[in-house]
Design an enzyme around this catalytic site. Structure first.
Site, PDB file in Angstrom:
ATOM      1  N   HIS A  82       0.731  -1.121   0.100  1.00 19.76           N
ATOM      2  CA  HIS A  82       0.015   0.139   0.139  1.00 19.76           C
ATOM      3  C   HIS A  82       0.985   1.309   0.048  1.00 19.76           C
ATOM      4  O   HIS A  82       1.906   1.278   0.637  1.00 19.76           O
ATOM      5  CB  HIS A  82      -0.680   0.051   1.243  1.00 19.76           C
ATOM      6  CG  HIS A  82      -1.961   1.287   1.378  1.00 19.76           C
ATOM      7  ND1 HIS A  82      -3.054   1.020   0.624  1.00 19.76           N
ATOM      8  CD2 HIS A  82      -1.614   2.477   1.909  1.00 19.76           C
ATOM      9  CE1 HIS A  82      -3.591   2.558   0.752  1.00 19.76           C
ATOM     10  NE2 HIS A  82      -2.710   3.072   1.688  1.00 19.76           N
ATOM     11  N   ASP A 161     -14.655   2.364   8.218  1.00 23.71           N
ATOM     12  CA  ASP A 161     -13.677   3.339   7.937  1.00 23.71           C
ATOM     13  C   ASP A 161     -13.998   4.057   6.819  1.00 23.71           C
ATOM     14  O   ASP A 161     -13.790   5.188   6.823  1.00 23.71           O
ATOM     15  CB  ASP A 161     -12.280   2.353   7.913  1.00 23.71           C
ATOM     16  CG  ASP A 161     -11.276   3.420   6.951  1.00 23.71           C
ATOM     17  OD1 ASP A 161     -10.815   4.358   7.489  1.00 23.71           O
ATOM     18  OD2 ASP A 161     -10.992   2.981   5.915  1.00 23.71           O
ATOM     19  N   ARG A 168     -14.410  12.655   7.750  1.00 21.14           N
ATOM     20  CA  ARG A 168     -13.073  13.268   7.550  1.00 21.14           C
ATOM     21  C   ARG A 168     -12.614  14.258   6.482  1.00 21.14           C
ATOM     22  O   ARG A 168     -12.220  15.306   6.747  1.00 21.14           O
ATOM     23  CB  ARG A 168     -11.826  12.286   7.441  1.00 21.14           C
ATOM     24  CG  ARG A 168     -12.011  11.565   8.939  1.00 21.14           C
ATOM     25  CD  ARG A 168     -10.917  10.476   9.182  1.00 21.14           C
ATOM     26  NE  ARG A 168      -9.780  10.896   8.888  1.00 21.14           N
ATOM     27  CZ  ARG A 168      -8.879   9.935   8.546  1.00 21.14           C
ATOM     28  NH1 ARG A 168      -9.032   8.531   8.410  1.00 21.14           N
ATOM     29  NH2 ARG A 168      -7.399  10.383   8.251  1.00 21.14           N
ATOM     30  N   SER A 183      -7.233   3.981   9.533  1.00 22.93           N
ATOM     31  CA  SER A 183      -7.768   3.652   8.088  1.00 22.93           C
ATOM     32  C   SER A 183      -7.008   2.613   7.047  1.00 22.93           C
ATOM     33  O   SER A 183      -7.499   1.694   6.695  1.00 22.93           O
ATOM     34  CB  SER A 183      -7.718   5.068   7.307  1.00 22.93           C
ATOM     35  OG  SER A 183      -8.552   4.835   6.206  1.00 22.93           O
ATOM     36  N   LYS A 187      -8.083  -1.720   6.612  1.00 19.12           N
ATOM     37  CA  LYS A 187      -8.346  -2.471   5.303  1.00 19.12           C
ATOM     38  C   LYS A 187      -7.318  -3.343   4.898  1.00 19.12           C
ATOM     39  O   LYS A 187      -7.715  -4.495   4.252  1.00 19.12           O
ATOM     40  CB  LYS A 187      -8.400  -1.317   4.186  1.00 19.12           C
ATOM     41  CG  LYS A 187      -9.701  -0.442   4.248  1.00 19.12           C
ATOM     42  CD  LYS A 187      -9.926   0.449   3.050  1.00 19.12           C
ATOM     43  CE  LYS A 187      -8.882   1.682   3.084  1.00 19.12           C
ATOM     44  NZ  LYS A 187      -9.446   2.946   3.318  1.00 19.12           N
TER      45      LYS A 187
END
Lengths: 444, 444
Positions: A82, A161, A168, A183, A187
């Protein structure tokens, strides 16, 4: 304890219990806590913070809010990667075949682009026919057979989330390290991989402005992962100028193919190799980062990774002819050259401004449902440190049929010059593998 | 600047411009800023604060959001008084006739009770026939003729404050000195009086827990008023035990009538006289607080203030027979005596617990539209410092037809005892007239 008491506790800078965090997330999901209450709490968290326990409980509550992918049938150690998002960041596209070639399984769920960072799923859709939406069974079966799969992330992973992130985004509460960590990690945990590698960007074109913030986020992610039984390694890389030369969907696919042919930009190759090396160590395939990186670099230059990418495109029904014929990818309507206004050296290329220009010609979305133009974007001809002569082309703007004058103006302003030679700052700052920061001996 | 940028600025602890504050309030009113955005900003303000400029601009924006009452036709200096709310706080009822008798005009708009503090309008409704809702013209005409009027506050004064307050109430963002100051002062400015006296309560039964916070609020209110051209004086008084002996609507009206007959509780008389004295100095009627207070105290004991109260009730169509016959006021269904569990001295009476007991028997509202029982409440028989014998009555619970057992339990727990004699802490701490804190030489 009711929601007002929970909010009040964080307003006063106190620490939540596990039960309070779980209650808050449950109440948000059931609608018993209103958006205006969650946003007040989010702001209190942004300013007062969450400690490692609270961040871990929040992450767990996000994971528990949705389904979890079971990759036990994939066979072997599964890696996920990620990035916190940057301009021209296309490493995922190369890392999938690189890691699969090196013998680890890669299970990648990606999102679409929003704001200034491109989405991997959007980029893949530049390849005619490429199927970006696999069912759960297709996804696991392909990993089993081919060692890799990529699919668009569904809303049923960590949906709490998703709900909190939407708030947010519109309440100026994105910039919080514990909230970002919860967050990202929730995931990744729901997505089921054994080994997770995070590329944490810092600089003018990233969420984290400074190296210190990036290290803080890296450490938080690593620690939350550990507490929830997941091994997470992180690489911290600079995002002061775009990564590579290409920004835009077709353009980034082309740059990746060139990389897999051993002809990629040096900075992009270096970051892919470093991220891949860290992943291979995390997966237990190598003991030394140098050995892992040498293996990966060889794959890029001997055609192994390119061949693997071809099998990925085939498996997901894309047209492999694009590997040899880039004209099969979506094209721009016109290409405009921006000449340098002066001679000298490139001192700075503002990544955010370059992204804005790409967005203005149609490569970025304003809202989740906006269509994007996969053929447009920006190609840098010069990067920081390069010498340039007055009138020489600095950058190409690949435009569609939309008005491009504003994009050209933005693009021109992204470049800053120096009369003295300039040395670009290092791309990769630090790597956190296990519990120790490793300043790579060879800076890239 | 958009709303997200405005919120982000306060999140980072920066200072808003006048334009930003005005934009935020305008966007809230037009619905362009969502509740969840306003509540995020409110939380940022609670933690990061507002400076005096920002607080003044917010106050001004609240005032500008609605209509302003024009009291220029009232003839003469008009005084208004506000209390930040306390348990058993009934001073307004006495101050209206006291000040009018002393020759200043009194224009009082009051609210209904919510939470643990009683509302003056609710209390007046215990008087059969009393009209609590005057039109703007009736209000001004009555002040002109009679020197005083009281009416329920309409939603068209500083409506933006009303909207913001409703959000604060459910997002744990009430406890902010600048937000409280802007809320109080905006309504007072819109209400049009020349001289404003604030009674700022601190202690266990008040919004401000400590003397320091109360002084901070007093100073902020004074300064904001000054910048907006309004003279504001403040008295800081303790709210550790209920004020006077009676809590409840009929019960408080009775206590006020007794006070106006010169037979009121000493603490209530002292506070009314101090607040009234400060108001008379603010209005320029006296130079010395002592002279002003002596005048007011005399009125309470020679029947002047009582006669004036009678004309107020008559003007607003109430039944003046209640002044002599308290049985005409709403009555409880039964009165229960709570005996002291031990001999000793009363060390503490928790005001909040007493208010809870009164609320449980029906004297308080849970939401804005709840009906209340005007005949019920609590009458203390002992106050802090009093000696008590085991079995002697501590307090009376005036109950309705609702179950009263829980209220009795709460009431019992409100009393704390000492075996040694106890001296009650002073009721009135400090007075801010003009720019100087005045520690009253005679503490009351």
């Amino acid at each position: 304890m009711n929601i007002i008491e929970i909010i009040d506790k964080k307003r006063r800078g106190l620490t939540h219990s596990h039960e309070e965090i779980a209650t808050l997330v449950r109440m948000m999901e059931s609608g018993k806590a209103h958006d205006y209450q969650i946003s007040a709490w989010l702001m209190a968290v942004c300013i007062q913070g969450l400690n490692m326990d609270e961040t871990t409980w929040l992450t767990q509550a996000f994971v528990d809010s949705g389904k979890k992918i079971d990759l036990s049938e994939a066979g072997g150690v599964v890696v996920d990667k990620h990035s916190t998002g940057g301009v021209g960041d296309k490493t995922t596209l190369a890392l999938i075949p690189m890691l699969a070639s090196a013998g680890v399984k890669v299970a990648k769920l990606s999102g679409r682009g929003l704001g200034f960072t491109g989405g991997t799923i959007d980029k893949l859709e530049a390849i005619p026919g490429f199927k970006t939406s696999l069912s759960g069974i297709e996804f696991v079966e392909q990993i089993q057979k081919l060692g890799m799969a990529i699919s668009s992330q569904t809303a049923d992973l960590a949906p709490a989330d998703g709900k909190m992130y939407a708030l947010r985004d519109v309440t100026a509460t994105v910039a919080s390290i514990p909230l970002i960590a919860a967050s990202v990690i929730s995931k990744k945990i729901a997505a089921g991989a054994d080994v997770i590698v995070l590329d944490i960007k810092y600089g003018s074109g990233a969420f984290m402005g400074t190296l210190e913030e990036a290290k803080d986020l890296a450490f938080t992610c690593r620690e939350v992962g550990k507490r929830l039984g997941k091994s997470i390694s992180t690489v911290i890389s600079a995002m002061n100028q775009p990564l590579g030369y290409a920004i835009g969907h077709s353009l980034e696919v082309i740059e990746i193919i060139n990389l897999l042919k051993g002809q990629g930009p040096q900075d992009l190759e270096d970051l892919c190799v470093r991220l891949g090396g860290v992943a291979l160590i995390g997966a237990g395939r190598f003991d030394s980062l140098e050995d892992a990186e040498n293996t990966l670099r060889a794959e890029l230059h001997d055609g192994t990774a390119l061949a693997k990418f071809k099998t990925l495109i085939q498996a997901q029904r894309g047209d492999v002819a694009i590997l040899e014929d880039f004209s099969l990818l979506p094209q721009p309507d016109r290409v405009l050259m921006v000449p340098s206004p002066q001679s000298g050296y490139i001192a700075e290329i503002d990544a955010l401004e370059v992204a804005k220009a790409a967005k203005l010609v149609g490569a970025g979305r304003l809202t989740k449902d906006c269509p994007i133009n996969l053929g447009v974007g920006v190609v840098l001809r010069k990067k920081v440190g390069d010498a340039v002569k007055e009138g020489e082309t600095l950058v190409e703007l690949h435009a569609g049929d939309k008005d491009h004058w504003e994009a050209l103006e933005v693009l021109k302003k992204a470049f800053h010059f120096s009369l003295e030679p300039v040395t670009a700052s290092p791309l990769i700052e630090e790597v956190l593998i296990g519990d120790v920061w490793q300043k790579p001996s060879v800076k890239v």
